[in-house]
Design an enzyme around this catalytic site. Structure first.
Site, PDB file in Angstrom:
ATOM      1  N   ASP A 140     -15.370  -0.759 -25.863  1.00 13.27           N
ATOM      2  CA  ASP A 140     -14.439   0.172 -25.248  1.00 13.27           C
ATOM      3  C   ASP A 140     -13.876   1.061 -26.349  1.00 13.27           C
ATOM      4  O   ASP A 140     -13.209   0.579 -27.271  1.00 13.27           O
ATOM      5  CB  ASP A 140     -13.307  -0.564 -24.534  1.00 13.27           C
ATOM      6  CG  ASP A 140     -12.319   0.391 -23.893  1.00 13.27           C
ATOM      7  OD1 ASP A 140     -12.692   1.039 -22.895  1.00 13.27           O
ATOM      8  OD2 ASP A 140     -11.188   0.504 -24.399  1.00 13.27           O
ATOM      9  N   GLU A 156     -19.328   2.714 -22.852  1.00 10.98           N
ATOM     10  CA  GLU A 156     -18.996   3.630 -21.760  1.00 10.98           C
ATOM     11  C   GLU A 156     -19.403   5.050 -22.120  1.00 10.98           C
ATOM     12  O   GLU A 156     -19.237   5.494 -23.252  1.00 10.98           O
ATOM     13  CB  GLU A 156     -17.492   3.572 -21.482  1.00 10.98           C
ATOM     14  CG  GLU A 156     -17.061   4.382 -20.270  1.00 10.98           C
ATOM     15  CD  GLU A 156     -15.581   4.258 -19.996  1.00 10.98           C
ATOM     16  OE1 GLU A 156     -15.115   4.794 -18.976  1.00 10.98           O
ATOM     17  OE2 GLU A 156     -14.882   3.616 -20.809  1.00 10.98           O
ATOM     18  N   ASP A 207      -7.612  -2.857 -23.400  1.00  7.55           N
ATOM     19  CA  ASP A 207      -8.883  -2.496 -24.036  1.00  7.55           C
ATOM     20  C   ASP A 207      -9.846  -3.676 -24.061  1.00  7.55           C
ATOM     21  O   ASP A 207     -11.056  -3.500 -23.833  1.00  7.55           O
ATOM     22  CB  ASP A 207      -8.620  -1.991 -25.452  1.00  7.55           C
ATOM     23  CG  ASP A 207      -7.767  -0.736 -25.466  1.00  7.55           C
ATOM     24  OD1 ASP A 207      -7.841   0.026 -24.477  1.00  7.55           O
ATOM     25  OD2 ASP A 207      -7.030  -0.528 -26.442  1.00  7.55           O
TER      26      ASP A 207
END
Length: 414
Positions: free
Chosen positions: A191, A275, A356
């Site tokens: 992340d 991501e 996170d």
């Protein structure tokens, strides 16, 4: 697979003048050919072929008094400039028709001698590696090169570049086989963020170095000095060079840090899932400076090509996947949360999550599902399926193999 290896070059005064001529001639050929194609398009005439442009703007132009100085540089440089123009047009047309993935590119534009970056590209007919550690470039001479590492294979092309602060680089393109690393049992979801550059699914936090923020005080002072100089003066050119050097120092530090962090992650994990952030959109918000300082796109690109190089698994999870809304312990979707909420408690199982770390664990599970299913499909925040494109191949410049002066692999003279 194709890889690029960059080395710093140190030309002498005569070689710098020869390279300046080469940069100028390549730029003139580009602009002349582009002008012919634009005029033909405006007049409703067919697209001018490369063979016709090569005959008019290179072969016949050398015989005229106006363009006789084109013969002072290697013909390979001029031909490669025309090929680069063809590639630019192809990318533009493929983007319009949908054949080219990613963001659409605009049509080619004219080049200026005032551009801060100048470059020429050569194939094996116009350069060779010498035994004394130098690189011979046609009609330029033997360039002194700082060999920081060994070339793994014979280079197929080289690009000579002069950056904004006056440094020269040689960029070799080589075809190599993947360097497969031993398999490991771990995989990671990543992340990316601003307070912490990256949080891994195992709880590891990589702090953001913030290279631009740390150099901002000196950059502001140098830019104030630049703004006070008279335009067109030599003092302004010196001040501009100081600013460019400081900016290059920041970019070099960030790139070096990205390489070290991405290499460590690829070595420690068999699979990496990250991501797919909309960096271009975030770069237009009030967080633009911090987003660009982090350099997420460059970091993800390094992870992608290094995973391919070392035989690792890499996948991107769509940005619409609700990684911050789902509890990684029970799977309950707790709804969206503002950015200032860094910790939250699941309403179903009562687990306290770091925002996170929870997102990284969800990215890990979703990445595993994507790889196991063998298709790029997931659910967005509204619960609707989202179809994603395949992971692109490693980016690189296609080299051309041609007969000519011999080259050799490795570092000459070692």
């Amino acid at each position: 697979m194709q890889l690029r290896y960059n080395y710093r070059a140190y030309p002498d005064a005569a070689q710098r003048r020869a390279l300046a001529r080469a940069f100028g001639c390549a730029r003139v050929v580009w602009n002349d050919c582009l002008r012919d194609r634009r005029e033909a398009h405006a007049a409703g005439l067919p697209f001018v072929k490369s063979a016709e442009l090569s005959r008019l703007r290179i072969t016949q132009a050398k015989r005229t008094e106006e363009r006789a100085w084109l013969a002072d540089v290697s013909a390979v440089i001029l031909q490669q400039s025309l090929r680069d123009l063809d590639t630019a047009y192809k990318n533009f047309f493929d983007g319009i028709t949908g054949k080219r993935q990613g963001r659409k590119v605009g049509p080619p534009r004219y080049k200026s001698k005032k551009d801060t970056r100048q470059s020429i590209r050569l194939n094996t007919n116009a350069f060779s590696l010498k035994g004394n550690g130098t690189v011979y470039v046609a009609k330029v001479g033997n360039l002194k090169v700082k060999w920081s590492r060994q070339l793994p294979a014979v280079p197929t092309s080289v690009t000579v570049t002069k950056d904004s602060c006056g440094r020269y680089f040689l960029s070799f393109v080589v075809d190599t086989e993947p360097d497969i690393l031993p398999q490991v049992e771990t995989d990671a979801g990543i992340d990316l963020g601003l307070s912490a550059f990256a949080v891994l699914s195992d709880g590891t936090k990589i702090s953001a170095p913030r290279f631009l923020r740390r150099a901002e005080k000196k950059l502001k002072r140098l830019q104030r000095e630049l703004s006070r100089k008279t335009k067109g003066s030599k003092n302004r050119a010196k001040a501009r060079l100081k600013v460019a050097r400081q900016q290059a120092r920041v970019a070099d530090r960030r790139r070096d840090w990205h390489h070290k962090a991405s290499t460590q992650i690829i070595r420690d994990n068999q699979a990496v899932y990250v991501e797919n952030l909309a960096v271009s959109a975030l770069g237009r918000t009030r967080l633009a400076k911090s987003v660009h300082d982090a350099g997420w796109s460059a970091f993800v690109g390094m992870l992608e090509y290094k995973a391919e190089k070392h035989g690792r698994t890499f996948a991107k999870v769509d940005r619409t996947f609700p990684s911050s809304q789902v509890c990684s312990a029970c799977g309950y979707r707790d709804g969206p949360k503002p950015l200032h909420v860094r910790e939250w408690t699941c309403g179903a199982c009562g687990t306290v999550h770091d925002r996170d770390h929870n997102a990284a664990r969800n990215l890990l599970c979703e990445g595993r599902r994507i790889v196991a299913a063998g298709r790029a499909e997931t659910l967005n925040a509204c619960g609707a399926p989202v179809r994603r494109a395949h992971v692109p191949a490693q980016r690189g410049e296609a080299g051309s193999r041609r007969k000519g002066q011999p080259t050799q692999a490795g570092i000459p003279g070692r």
